[in-house]
Motif scaffolding. Structure first.
Motif, short mmCIF file in Angstrom:
data_model
loop_
_atom_site.label_atom_id
_atom_site.label_comp_id
_atom_site.label_asym_id
_atom_site.label_seq_id
_atom_site.Cartn_x
_atom_site.Cartn_y
_atom_site.Cartn_z
N GLY A 1 0.63 -1.41 0.68
CA GLY A 1 -0.29 0.45 0.07
C GLY A 1 1.15 1.57 0.00
O GLY A 1 1.64 1.40 0.18
N SER A 2 0.90 2.33 -1.12
CA SER A 2 1.36 2.98 -1.41
C SER A 2 0.84 4.26 -1.20
O SER A 2 -0.16 4.16 -2.29
CB SER A 2 3.03 3.23 -2.21
N MET A 3 0.78 5.47 -0.66
CA MET A 3 -0.06 6.74 -1.49
C MET A 3 0.95 6.74 -2.35
O MET A 3 0.14 7.49 -3.10
CB MET A 3 0.21 7.91 0.09
N GLY A 4 1.65 8.18 -2.24
CA GLY A 4 3.09 8.99 -3.53
C GLY A 4 3.61 7.81 -4.20
O GLY A 4 4.15 8.36 -4.82
N GLY A 5 4.54 7.27 -2.52
CA GLY A 5 5.17 6.01 -3.14
C GLY A 5 5.40 5.60 -3.95
O GLY A 5 4.09 4.56 -4.33
N ASP A 6 6.55 5.69 -5.69
CA ASP A 6 6.01 4.97 -6.67
C ASP A 6 6.80 3.10 -6.02
O ASP A 6 7.40 2.90 -5.27
CB ASP A 6 7.13 4.88 -7.87
N VAL A 7 6.17 1.98 -6.82
CA VAL A 7 6.05 0.61 -6.34
C VAL A 7 6.66 0.21 -7.90
O VAL A 7 5.93 -0.14 -8.87
CB VAL A 7 4.85 0.12 -6.12
N VAL A 8 8.16 -0.55 -8.00
CA VAL A 8 8.67 -1.09 -8.94
C VAL A 8 9.16 -3.01 -7.99
O VAL A 8 9.62 -3.11 -7.46
CB VAL A 8 10.06 -0.64 -9.11
N LEU A 9 8.11 -3.82 -9.17
CA LEU A 9 8.10 -4.88 -8.97
C LEU A 9 9.21 -5.58 -10.17
O LEU A 9 8.67 -5.67 -11.42
CB LEU A 9 7.32 -5.47 -8.86
N SER A 10 10.19 -6.01 -9.85
CA SER A 10 10.77 -6.18 -10.59
C SER A 10 11.35 -8.43 -10.35
O SER A 10 11.91 -8.05 -9.49
CB SER A 10 11.80 -6.20 -10.82
N GLY A 11 10.87 -8.67 -11.40
CA GLY A 11 11.02 -10.59 -11.51
C GLY A 11 10.38 -10.98 -10.24
O GLY A 11 11.03 -11.37 -9.01
N VAL A 12 8.97 -10.33 -9.62
CA VAL A 12 7.94 -10.83 -8.77
C VAL A 12 7.06 -11.93 -9.27
O VAL A 12 6.40 -11.61 -10.29
CB VAL A 12 7.62 -9.60 -7.97
#
Lengths: 208, 284
Positions: free
Chosen positions: B169-180
């Motif tokens: 859960g994020s408000m303003g932060g970017d979320v980067v999923l790599s190889g997930v």
């Protein structure tokens, strides 16, 4: 002359009644000048619809019902012809496009959706004014009141974002209660506010 | 020089040395012997937390305290270790900073809270719960457990995380999923971007949603997915030619699409209120 005053006399201005004071305001105010340009453009485009078929009474009825729901018009105190009957009776060929243009302009002025992919949307278009402040908002603000200024500002911005999300989704769900995907987005919006609340009051994960 | 002056000088040197020591960083080392599936919890308001996998049955903590105005409170109950950075009155942010480096058993579970310092976790396969205000959160080579992350404005990145039950859960932060990948991967963002680059494997449910943040998912041409994507006010695009499927909503070009690819083993839901959505094809 102020922008508010200019908007007040805008219909007369469009019909050709220009005073030096209005002209001077228009020369000095980019916002009003843009508004007038937009309105003229919409009117000219809408004029192309003049020759189109006459809308059926159902269309007028549904527009009336919508405007009533939004509180933009009210039921008359005494019995008299409905607004659309009056409009139908007195309308000129130009009236339909102008009315459509006015509705569009009012819509543009009143509705400010968050732009696509715009993370700063709520900075420029803050969450719509809510008459009643939610109790949890007060708790969040109190909880962060003594924190450093930057952190406090970040919480305020995040709270605005969370409320804007909830507000937009509540409206969307109200318009189409059968849409389960928007309902899920609304739940997600509430979850975000829950996270904000927990972090503000320093309630860690797993604590209730 | 008289004996009195010498003594005064000596006292001054000792006092100055004491002040210097008190003002500078101090190191604190802690060691614990633990059993299987130990749990470590750490609450640190200012400063980074770095956790790596170490020897089984051992938890080692190195804390660098930036001043004497912050302490490390520790408590232990069986297999559970609690650490808290205890900020003393009168301290500012710099003085209250503590940098932590920990090694824990690979099967340990962690609960980490950071105000604004980095949280970095590597090679841990227990449950991970992490939260922060502005803290960047990095999870590398982890998995097999629950990974729950909550952040306001910190960037979250997960790299090579497999078989996880993941909720972010994020408000303003970017979320980067790599190889997930995993049986359940959910990201709920407000204005932060969501970027996914992976295989959508494990017959999982991948549920990404945002308010204004863009969603970009990169998948291989061989992906086996059942996709629903819609943005109420943003542009929606797909690089894939999906097999159409029935949806409860109108799949309008440019604002929504739905379809399947391959055997449709994993469910992929991409929803936004006004962010753009793009399902991209990875060029191998």
């Amino acid at each position: 002359m102020t922008c508010g005053e200019f908007e007040h006399i805008l219909p007369e201005y469009i019909e050709g009644s220009h005073s030096p004071e209005q002209q001077a305001h228009l020369m000095s105010c980019a916002a009003c000048s843009d508004l007038l340009t937009d309105l003229n453009l919409i009117s000219s485009q809408a004029l192309l619809l003049r020759e189109s078929d006459e809308p059926s009474p159902r269309v007028w009825n549904s527009i009336e019902a919508q405007l009533r729901r939004e509180g933009l018009i009210h039921a008359p105190a005494v019995s008299r012809p409905s607004w659309h009957e009056s409009l139908v009776r007195f309308r000129n060929p130009w009236l339909v496009p102008v009315a459509a243009a006015m509705v569009i302009v009012a819509g543009i002025k009143l509705y400010h959706p968050a732009p696509a992919g715009d993370r700063d949307a709520t900075k420029r278009t803050p969450a719509p004014v809510v008459a009643k402040v939610a109790p949890e908002d007060t708790v969040i603000r109190k909880a962060v009141a003594s924190r450093p200024l930057a952190q406090r500002a970040a919480y305020e911005a995040d709270l605005d974002r969370a409320n804007a999300y909830i507000h937009d989704l509540e409206l969307t769900v109200r318009n189409d209660p059968s849409d389960v995907y928007n309902q899920q987005l609304l739940i997600n919006a509430y979850e975000q506010k829950q996270v904000l609340y927990d972090l503000a009051v320093d309630r860690g994960m797993g604590e209730q | 020089m008289s004996a009195g002056k010498c003594a005064a000088g000596a006292v001054l040197v000792v006092v100055l040395a004491g002040v210097a020591l008190a003002a500078g960083p101090m190191r604190k080392d802690l060691h614990y012997k633990v059993g299987k599936h130990s749990m470590v919890s750490l609450n640190n308001q200012f400063g980074a937390i770095r956790v790596k996998a170490g020897a089984p049955h051992q938890v080692a903590v190195t804390a660098i305290l930036h001043s004497g105005k912050v302490e490390v409170d520790e408590s232990r109950s069986g297999n559970r270790i609690n650490l808290v950075s205890h900020v003393l009155p009168g301290s500012d942010e710099a003085g209250a900073t503590v940098e932590y480096e920990m090694t824990v058993p690979p099967d340990a579970s962690l609960t980490l809270h950071s105000g604004n310092g980095l949280i970095h976790v590597e090679n841990i396969h227990g449950d991970l719960m992490m939260e922060g205000n502005n803290a960047p959160i990095e999870v590398v080579e982890c998995g097999d457990g629950h990974i729950h992350i909550r952040t306001l404005d910190g960037k979250v990145s997960l790299t090579n995380v497999h078989n996880g039950h993941i909720e972010i859960g994020s408000m303003g932060g970017d979320v980067v999923l790599s190889g997930v990948d995993g049986p359940f991967v959910k990201v709920n963002s407000n204005s932060g971007k969501i970027q996914y680059d992976g295989d959508f494997a494990d017959s999982g449910i991948y549920d990404f949603s945002s308010y204004t943040g863009n969603i970009e998912a990169l998948a291989p041409p061989t992906a086996s997915i059942d996709v629903l994507a819609r943005s109420n006010n943003g542009l929606v695009q797909s690089d894939f030619s999906l097999e159409p499927k029935h949806t409860p909503f109108a799949a309008k070009v440019g604002s929504a699409f739905a379809g399947t690819l391959g055997k449709a083993a994993s469910s992929v839901n991409l929803f936004s209120f006004s962010g753009k959505i793009h399902l991209k094809k990875r060029q191998n």
